[in-house]
Design a protein around this motif. Structure first.
Motif, PDB file in Angstrom:
ATOM      1  N   GLN A  58       0.845  -1.199   0.000  1.00 59.28           N
ATOM      2  CA  GLN A  58       0.000   0.000   0.000  1.00 59.28           C
ATOM      3  C   GLN A  58       0.879   1.246   0.000  1.00 59.28           C
ATOM      4  O   GLN A  58       0.573   2.235  -0.663  1.00 59.28           O
ATOM      5  CB  GLN A  58      -0.933  -0.021   1.215  1.00 59.28           C
ATOM      6  CG  GLN A  58      -2.076  -1.024   1.029  1.00 59.28           C
ATOM      7  CD  GLN A  58      -2.795  -1.366   2.310  1.00 59.28           C
ATOM      8  OE1 GLN A  58      -2.649  -0.690   3.320  1.00 59.28           O
ATOM      9  NE2 GLN A  58      -3.574  -2.439   2.276  1.00 59.28           N
TER      10      GLN A  58
ATOM     11  N   ASP B 263       1.159   4.028  -3.079  1.00 61.90           N
ATOM     12  CA  ASP B 263       0.921   5.422  -2.760  1.00 61.90           C
ATOM     13  C   ASP B 263       2.107   6.291  -3.185  1.00 61.90           C
ATOM     14  O   ASP B 263       1.951   7.289  -3.881  1.00 61.90           O
ATOM     15  CB  ASP B 263       0.684   5.545  -1.245  1.00 61.90           C
ATOM     16  CG  ASP B 263       0.141   6.904  -0.877  1.00 61.90           C
ATOM     17  OD1 ASP B 263      -0.675   7.426  -1.662  1.00 61.90           O
ATOM     18  OD2 ASP B 263       0.541   7.448   0.176  1.00 61.90           O
TER      19      ASP B 263
ATOM     20  N   GLN C  91      -8.193   2.593   2.488  1.00 63.03           N
ATOM     21  CA  GLN C  91      -6.817   2.346   2.055  1.00 63.03           C
ATOM     22  C   GLN C  91      -6.287   1.019   2.584  1.00 63.03           C
ATOM     23  O   GLN C  91      -5.488   0.367   1.928  1.00 63.03           O
ATOM     24  CB  GLN C  91      -5.924   3.510   2.493  1.00 63.03           C
ATOM     25  CG  GLN C  91      -6.153   4.712   1.577  1.00 63.03           C
ATOM     26  CD  GLN C  91      -5.301   5.909   1.930  1.00 63.03           C
ATOM     27  OE1 GLN C  91      -5.165   6.233   3.108  1.00 63.03           O
ATOM     28  NE2 GLN C  91      -4.750   6.561   0.931  1.00 63.03           N
TER      29      GLN C  91
ATOM     30  N   GLY D 174      -6.777  -1.797   0.250  1.00 66.96           N
ATOM     31  CA  GLY D 174      -5.893  -1.849  -0.916  1.00 66.96           C
ATOM     32  C   GLY D 174      -6.568  -1.497  -2.225  1.00 66.96           C
ATOM     33  O   GLY D 174      -6.229  -2.051  -3.268  1.00 66.96           O
TER      34      GLY D 174
ATOM     35  N   HIS E 159      -2.132  -7.554  -2.958  1.00 62.08           N
ATOM     36  CA  HIS E 159      -0.929  -7.518  -2.119  1.00 62.08           C
ATOM     37  C   HIS E 159      -0.141  -8.808  -2.228  1.00 62.08           C
ATOM     38  O   HIS E 159       1.059  -8.806  -2.478  1.00 62.08           O
ATOM     39  CB  HIS E 159      -1.301  -7.278  -0.652  1.00 62.08           C
ATOM     40  CG  HIS E 159      -2.255  -6.147  -0.420  1.00 62.08           C
ATOM     41  ND1 HIS E 159      -3.620  -6.305  -0.479  1.00 62.08           N
ATOM     42  CD2 HIS E 159      -2.041  -4.833  -0.143  1.00 62.08           C
ATOM     43  CE1 HIS E 159      -4.207  -5.136  -0.224  1.00 62.08           C
ATOM     44  NE2 HIS E 159      -3.281  -4.223  -0.038  1.00 62.08           N
TER      45      HIS E 159
END
Length: 861
Positions: A18, A22, A123, A126, A763
């Motif tokens: 994450q 970002d 957030q 994900g 992820h």
RNA sequence: GCCGAUGUGGCGAAAUGGCAGACGCAACGGACUUAAAAUCCGUUCUCGCUAACGCGAGGUAUGGGUUCGAAUCCCAUCAUCGGCACCA
């Protein structure tokens, strides 16, 4: 659980990825004009219904639709699209203010806190939103343009000849204020004393406010209205080209409620002295009916109690009764007035009218079953062929004449028949069908100038003002009792920083307390109402296209790119709950059409494909609610099983559109599947550390493995396109099961799996891709940047197939034959089977049905 | 009342005219373990027959229909959910 070892280290790599997404702005969608914009890429706009950030935070229902759109977004990116996948906050509105009042904090503060909470929760899951496009409807940079759009609406009128909105300056009539798309009217509104505000019809449920469930009463007030009714026909017609569920289209059509019929003028007949004058001046009462063919059966007339002609026609001796009835009606709440199975009530006015067809003199009544707001507020009573009229006529002993004969019934038996039949007792149209009768009698009325074909809609104009603090102020000022729009360059109109923002309870909006703010000039004061919560959500999807633009609500080029395309609607996929099936979607379509007519937009519709996700119930199969204590919080689930397991379970539960209960056991099952994926590639060493599995080799998959790889590519691709995420996951489970015990695992097959699984479990797949690439080299880039694989149909072709052999439709045996065996071969092979011969003993074969590569069905007896 | 959706194992579901129950949960049995957890392997729609490999019958809310063949299409009924509800 925290004590126990995680089946795979999601708590380590989920935050890691994450952070990477970002920092690297991996999911930023470049606009035309940006340096990274690639004009060769097709656009894909996939949108969620943005949330209202409440104090309670997310529950597992929110992310269901969000996960679905995220999978599609990630998939489309890998398919080479430039994907717009934004998120924002519907931050104005009643609940925020109620919550603020309850907690004693300013709504701006609570809203900011709630947004922060929602954002961090989202957030953690994900989602691949382009957070650079985040918007907030309560931000002046946003609502400045909401106010600007209001000005466009205010400064337009609907030209019924062109069926389009046009700038008000093109209007040639005397009073432009009477045709503006935004106008002020004194209307009986739904006043909620508890909330201290007026509500839209749609916000009132069973006489109570939708928010809070407080009683609502009728009360006339001066309000801003938006002329959505002008668009009624287009709002129905233009549903046609949209890929929406039929049920939702129907819901909108019913809400708009088009009825075709006729308006008929009834002259007022000779009566008591007080009304004679009125009669002389040629008073007539216009009614609307969908059954002009039953005109001969109209034996009385009913006006709505509030109808303005009532005062003019009522006879002296009937005045007391009429006045009494009107007062009683006015006192009734909506709830009482619409109460089911209630007796018909009414009062005779003492006046009469002439039935234009039969020339009979018929009495005029008032009754609350006739509504002022629909049609002309007056009806002709045809008790023979309308249930309500029949009930009314029986109660007040009014004559009942059958004028439509039901098929196979006598005229007397046809009383109460409301379907289509044959006209009787109706000299002009006797013998005609109801359909023919309607046409003929309408023409007859038109020729005499006493009626015409007409269309009516159930849809009412949109009550657009609220007496609240936490909403967009109107860009309008008042001077000498007249309203005037502010100039564009005076926007935004920012609400004053009020200490006391509670509703006054009198109907005066809280903004009225800001004495300084109200004073616009020596002569003019500001409008103190605010806009309803729907305002921001009517156009937020447009702002996402160009959220930072400070010169325009959306840049022309950005709008053309993201909201353009071959279809009628700009957003390619819109997912949200059914609760917005009418209101939000209808209001947004209306605004969109106005802006489209005025030349600001490329397409007439906002949302091309709409999908409603089903409700997620608690583990007890009840609706999730605090009071039942069955609310599941995503944070808990993610703590225990990780975001990927959460996402996959949300999708594995069942079809997206279906209502389904949550199950923690189910989450565990999906988490086990992800752990199996992890262990296909990773292995725990003596020290308890994860390292790349030695089983992983650069070898070619065998034939069976190839089949499963390509079969899975095919199924997962098709299933994502059709939003059948549950079966896509099933197929990947089959894939993993097939490789679980393989002594050597081909790296290429694992790479394919990771790409296919990436939209679902971003992820895990990112981490494993990185691990694999660390050892096996060739690519350094992220799994999310890989191209979506295509399947090779040739690999899937079988040389031999199982053929089902049935006798009289019952499975009796199977046959393994070469693919594409011809019918003769199949027939003889089937008949040679020992089991089949056994079953056929003593029977005669009548017929053999053969479907190549599928079945042989022997019909015998 | 009207309109719409849904109805398949103990549970979430799959199959949309051609092998009903893929996949997952739960349950049971086995392997590994001192033991447990985890993991891996197997069984699991119902009834009947068989020592057993198996074999037979029934089964997708209920009743009917179309079809060589129906969970799937048609008609009727029931149940659950959602929307509208005096809209002339």
């Amino acid at each position: 659980m925290s004590e126990r070892r995680k089946p795979y280290p999601f708590d380590f790599f989920e935050p890691k990825w994450q952070r990477i997404w970002d920092e690297r702005r991996v999911f930023h969608a470049p606009n035309p004009g940006e340096s990274s914009f690639d004009p060769s890429k097709q656009k894909f706009y996939v949108l969620d219904m943005f949330p209202y950030p409440s104090g309670a935070g997310l529950h597992v229902g929110h992310p269901e639709g969000y996960t679905a759109t995220d999978i599609v977004a990630r998939y489309k990116r890998m398919r080479g699209f430039n994907v717009l996948h934004p998120m924002g906050w519907d931050a104005f509105g009643l609940p925020a203010e109620q919550y603020a009042i309850k907690t004693g904090q300013h709504p701006a503060i609570t809203t900011r806190e709630n947004v922060a909470k929602f954002k961090s929760q989202l957030q953690r899951i994900g989602f691949s939103y382009d957070w650079q496009r985040e918007i907030n409807t309560s931000d002046p940079d946003f609502y400045r343009w909401t106010q600007w759009i209001f000005l466009q609406i205010y400064n337009s009128w609907f030209n019924s000849e062109t069926q389009r909105a046009e700038p008000i300056r093109t209007y040639r009539g005397a009073d432009p204020d009477s045709v503006r798309l935004a106008y002020v009217a004194d209307v009986p509104v739904n006043w909620c004393p508890e909330l201290g505000t007026v509500l839209a019809n749609e916000e009132v449920i069973d006489g109570k406010s939708e928010v809070g469930g407080f009683p609502v009463v009728r009360r006339p007030m001066r309000q801003w209205m938006l002329r959505i009714t002008a668009y009624a026909e287009r709002l129905i017609d233009e549903l046609e080209g949209l890929d929406w569920p039929e049920g939702i289209k129907l819901l909108q059509r019913n809400w708009i409620g088009r009825s075709d019929g006729a308006e008929i003028d009834f002259p007022i007949a000779g009566m008591a002295d007080s009304v004679a004058a009125a009669s002389d001046r040629g008073y007539k009462i216009r009614v609307f009916t969908t059954r002009p063919d039953t005109l001969y059966g109209a034996t009385y007339m009913v006006l709505a109690p509030e109808h303005s002609l009532v005062e003019l026609i009522v006879s002296e001796e009937q005045w007391p009764a009429v006045r009494d009835y009107r007062e009683r009606t006015a006192r009734k709440s909506d709830l009482e007035r619409t109460e089911l199975a209630k007796e018909k009530t009414g009062a005779f006015t003492g006046a009469f009218t002439i039935n234009p067809a039969s020339s009979e003199k018929i009495p005029i009544w008032i009754a609350d079953y006739v509504l002022l707001g629909y049609g002309t507020g007056a009806i002709m009573g045809v008790p023979g062929h309308d249930e309500r009229d029949l009930e009314f006529a029986r109660k007040f002993q009014l004559p009942i004449i059958p004028v439509v004969q039901a098929p196979g019934k006598t005229p007397a038996e046809s009383i109460g028949f409301v379907g289509d039949g044959m006209a009787i007792n109706s000299p002009i149209i006797d013998g005609l069908s109801s359909v023919e009768g309607k046409t003929k009698i309408t023409r007859w009325l038109e020729e005499r100038g006493v009626g015409k074909g007409a269309v009516n809609y159930k849809l009412r104009d949109w009550l657009f003002s609220r007496q609240r603090y936490w909403g967009e102020p109107f860009p309008v000022i008042w001077e000498k009792g007249a309203h005037r729009a502010l100039d564009e360059n005076e926007l935004p109109v920012v609400p004053p920083a009020l200490e006391d923002y509670k509703p006054s309870g009198t109907g005066d909006p809280p903004l009225a307390k800001a004495k300084e703010w109200i004073r616009y000039s020596d002569k003019a004061t500001r409008e103190t109402n605010t806009m309803p919560q729907w305002a921001g959500s009517c156009w937020y999807y447009l702002r996402f296209c160009d959220p930072k633009n400070d010169r325009r609500f959306v840049g022309e080029e950005a709008e053309r790119y993201w909201m353009g395309g071959a279809k009628a609607g700009g957003v390619d996929l819109y997912i949200g709950g059914t609760e917005h099936a009418v209101l939000h979607l209808l209001y947004a379509r209306f605004w969109h059409k106005v802006l489209f007519d005025l030349g600001y937009l490329s397409k007439p519709e906002p949302f091309q494909r709409l999908v409603n996700q089903g409700l997620i119930l608690g583990e007890d199969s009840q609706k999730m609610s605090k009071s039942r204590g069955n609310v599941v919080n995503p944070d808990t689930v993610i703590d225990q099983h990780g975001a990927d397991a959460f996402r996959c379970y949300e999708m594995f539960m069942g079809p997206l559109e279906q209502m389904k209960p949550w199950s923690m056991r189910g989450v565990e099952g999906v988490a086990r599947f992800l752990a199996r994926v992890w262990r296909l590639i990773m292995e725990e060493n003596q020290a308890g550390e994860w390292e790349l599995s030695p089983r992983l080799r650069e070898i070619a998959p065998d034939k069976a493995q190839q089949k499963i790889v390509h079969g899975t590519i095919k199924k997962v691709s098709e299933d994502i396109e059709s939003l059948s995420f549950n079966t896509a996951i099933s197929q990947m489970m089959v894939f993993v099961n097939a490789f679980t015990n393989a002594p050597a695992i081909p790296v290429s097959a694992m790479r394919t799996l990771l790409v296919l699984l990436n939209p679902f479990a971003p992820h895990l797949t990112s981490e494993l891709w990185e691990k694999i690439s660390g050892r096996f080299g060739d690519t350094r880039s992220d799994v999310a940047e890989q191209e979506w694989p295509g399947h090779d149909e040739a690999v899937l072709v079988e040389d031999e197939v199982d053929i089902i052999v049935q006798i009289n439709g019952k499975l009796r045996d199977k046959l393994r034959v070469a693919i594409d065996a011809n019918e003769e071969e199949l027939k003889s092979a089937a008949l040679d089977l020992p089991k089949i011969q056994q079953h056929l003993a003593g029977k005669e074969v009548r017929k053999i049905v053969i479907v190549p590569n599928k079945i042989v069905n022997i019909v015998a007896n």
